[in-house]
Enzyme design. Structure first.
Site, PDB file in Angstrom:
ATOM      1  N   LYS A  83       5.729  57.845   5.764  1.00 25.56           N
ATOM      2  CA  LYS A  83       6.887  58.383   5.041  1.00 25.56           C
ATOM      3  C   LYS A  83       6.639  59.837   4.658  1.00 25.56           C
ATOM      4  CE  LYS A  83       9.778  57.385   0.954  1.00 25.56           C
ATOM      5  NZ  LYS A  83       9.942  56.481  -0.210  1.00 25.56           N
ATOM      6  N   SER A 152      14.429  54.552  -0.324  1.00 23.72           N
ATOM      7  CA  SER A 152      14.172  55.877   0.197  1.00 23.72           C
ATOM      8  C   SER A 152      13.308  55.882   1.454  1.00 23.72           C
ATOM      9  CB  SER A 152      13.485  56.710  -0.880  1.00 23.72           C
ATOM     10  OG  SER A 152      12.214  56.188  -1.210  1.00 23.72           O
ATOM     11  N   SER A 176      12.500  51.119  -2.984  1.00 26.85           N
ATOM     12  CA  SER A 176      12.486  51.995  -1.815  1.00 26.85           C
ATOM     13  C   SER A 176      11.710  51.471  -0.618  1.00 26.85           C
ATOM     14  CB  SER A 176      11.925  53.368  -2.200  1.00 26.85           C
ATOM     15  OG  SER A 176      12.896  54.125  -2.870  1.00 26.85           O
TER      16      SER A 176
END
Lengths: 446, 446
Positions: A83, A152, A176
């Site tokens: 990420k 996210s 997330s």
């Protein structure tokens, strides 16, 4: 898992037997990943940066080690995505924000370093919402390109759900990791607070974590375990407990059906999926504890009706820095959402924050007491299918609880809604991550 | 304070009355700082980078606010230095290592951001040992240029001790704030664990902290308080407790004389200084508890004979990352000291680390129990004067205790050894930082 729409998950663990025999190799596995990436990425927009030459070098080295019967770990040569709020020395860390375009750290984050030490092939950075917050990126759901992949950890969920990667790292402070994993039909794992070293991740609030999105329980457990052996947990924390191998299936004696504030928002189809599963489990002899038959649980459910706002208040205060520091340098580079968050957090102040921390301790005490009554909590992972737009990452009401409580949670791709994937979420007591995997291992077969 | 050699500390707090009347201004204060810097820096080598134009802009804005009777804070316009392991958006963060030459973060650390919000004028980055570890930088002691300024907050201590700055930020995980502060004749403060937000500092081990080196108790307290109001403590921690104003002098009823492993290594002159002070205090009616008259204290002293190695073992394990990640990218850029640390830490492993954490909890319980017996612990800040070489930053045996215990500590420039400054160190219970300042406020006058 009959209802799962077109699950294209590709497990690394499932391939390793053939790495030993030589019928398959990590390099070939990687090339298949890259081939899918090249076909799908134009549709999905899951990646912020790629590092394919270095990934191929890592896969070749792993190929030789597997051939020689001496892999560095169970994930030696595994393609993995990171990420884009987690630092990598060979790719920029863009934070999903134009304020960090070209931001090039001089180090890998602790988890990325541990992955490399275990032999993994770091393929690329996966897209994130702005600073892992609410402002969406342009990633699409592999099961329906008109829908969000969630957030996210948007790119990580999309890449794993699409079968491009067997594992990708995410971070979770509200919902997330688990929410996007569920939306994209993947397994998702949020560890006990502190169990996986967050060093070098932007996501450093007081209950945030590094989490994993993966193609199987084995892929996620092996990766977590092998990372923590190399980088530990957060400084001062004991790190992930458990054995090297994924625990075998553990039939639970009792499960707690946790509604969370999400239940009131869930679709009928989503609720029905969970109720049906609970009926099957009940018929199999598992005792189901619910708020109807347990007053303590009912009191707890009532105490968390506002937990989503509570979670936002905490991370709002804790995100004043660094958001305000970025605003000082480049205000135009922040979204209206981020600027609005700053305004709200400034109003709280230090005394207000201390009250939030006190309440969180009380919630954790109550939760840990409830946790002694059963082997795990079960609930939905999301209110329903991924929303049919790209600019909204979905409602995290089912996810925020485990985050605030610092408890381990898994989402299992067992349900569906609107013919899209939907996850069964299970939550355990702090530091009982290994047991949670054992229960999950049983639940996916029963 | 009669023995203190040429103390040239320059307090900002002492000047603020004249900012109100207009006889002096923050801009003039800054210009005096810069003038001293230009004369002394070629000898001291205290700074890694300067940001003078921006500092002058900040001082001018503060000048106008003081003139209008509306300063942003008690430290509005104060020149301040930032240890070069703490991120600044306008200057590189070099970590005292060639591996980070030109490393330019996109944000300020939480404390730096808070300083700017309070109106402070960030003058520059102060030199640090390599990654705040053992490998020295080239900074010199303002009281004797042939001697070390101590470490790892070398430049901060040198700049404050020389009277260039009223306050500079440091970090401490073993003895990196209090020891150099004492060597350079300055006040030094290491807060309760978590009391000042470490976000954006490299020093992120499980008992490290942001600390302050300053010209007076007022300068340090005001700066700490005003920062924490703006950036909080570490995420999840309640942050620094206490009132806006420095607490007035508090005569202690009882003080505990803590020997630590440092006592056996201290010079005769250093020991004599502490014994004399204790005699004076005793004559003034303060009861002194020592290991000779308190069996619990004696048992505690015996339990911490190896605490320096214990501290090194903890930070060694916790520093594998990021040191190993830097080594992966640029092994030649690391010192032999850093490379040796990696080898030792790898041998410990996660299980060994968990044992260290258990023992630390036990030590903290024992310490907090002892702390209830008195108003503060008193001891030396260092074994004697700053060593007469530049490549060795001195022995931290007196400092490591408060670090490992997460307890607040102050060093007061009251003693001397070899005609060099030496500090009286006082240590308090966790979260009782404000009371510790009150006791210190009394001790500097008695």
């Amino acid at each position: 898992m009959s209802n799962l729409p077109s699950p294209s998950l590709v497990s690394f663990h499932a391939a390793t037997d053939e790495f030993r025999t030589g019928k398959d190799t990590p390099r070939e596995f990687l090339e298949r990943s890259i081939a899918r990436l090249q076909v799908l990425e134009p549709k999905l927009s899951a990646f912020a940066a790629l590092s394919l030459p270095r990934a191929r070098i890592a896969a070749d080295a792993a190929t030789a080690r597997w051939r020689d019967g001496r892999p560095l770990s169970r994930i030696d040569g595994m393609p993995v995505g990171i990420k884009d709020v987690i630092e990598t020395f060979d790719m920029p860390t863009g934070m999903g924000s134009p304020t960090h375009d070209g931001n090039q750290p001089r180090r890998d984050a602790a988890t990325v370093f541990a992955l490399r030490e275990a032999g993994a092939a770091v393929v690329g950075k996966t897209k994130t919402t702005e600073f892992a917050g609410a402002y969406a990126t342009d990633t699409r759901n592999p099961h329906d390109h008109e829908r969000t992949s969630g957030g996210s950890s948007a790119g990580s969920a999309s890449a794993v759900g699409a079968g491009i990667l067997p594992v990708a790292l995410g971070t979770q402070v509200i919902g997330s990791v688990l929410r996007p994993a569920g939306y994209c039909g993947a397994f998702g794992y949020k560890p006990t607070f502190g169990a996986i070293n967050r060093g070098g991740s932007h996501d450093f609030q007081s209950h945030s974590c590094i989490g994993l999105i993966g193609a199987s329980l084995e892929d996620i457990w092996h990766t977590s375990y092998d990372m923590v052996q190399r980088c530990g947990g957060d400084p001062g924390q004991p790190g992930l407990f458990g054995s090297e191998e994924l625990a075998g299936p553990l039939k639970p004696t009792r499960l707690i059906k946790l509604e969370t504030p999400g239940w009131a928002l869930a679709t009928d189809e989503a609720r029905q999926q969970l109720e049906s599963k609970l009926s099957v489990l009940s018929a199999a002899g598992v005792q189901i504890i619910s708020r109807d038959n347990d007053p303590d649980l009912d009191a707890f459910e009532k105490s968390i009706t506002d937990i989503l706002q509570f979670g936002f208040d905490i991370i709002g205060y804790e995100s004043r820095w660094p958001l305000k520091s970025v605003a000082y340098r480049d205000r135009q580079g922040l979204s209206p959402s981020a600027l609005d968050q700053i305004v709200k957090a400034d109003a709280l102040g230090l005394d207000g924050y201390r009250e939030l921390m006190k309440r969180r301790v009380e919630l954790r005490v109550a939760f840990e007491r409830l946790a002694t009554k059963a082997d795990a909590f079960v609930t939905l992972d999301a209110t329903g299918a991924a929303p049919k737009r790209i600019t909204y990452t979905g409602n995290p009401s089912f996810n925020v609880g485990a985050s605030v409580l610092g408890a381990p949670a898994l989402t299992l791709p067992l349900f569906s809604d609107e013919n899209m994937p939907l996850g069964l979420q299970i939550i355990g007591a702090q530091h009982a991550d290994a047991k949670l995997f054992a229960v999950a291992n049983w639940l996916i077969e029963n």
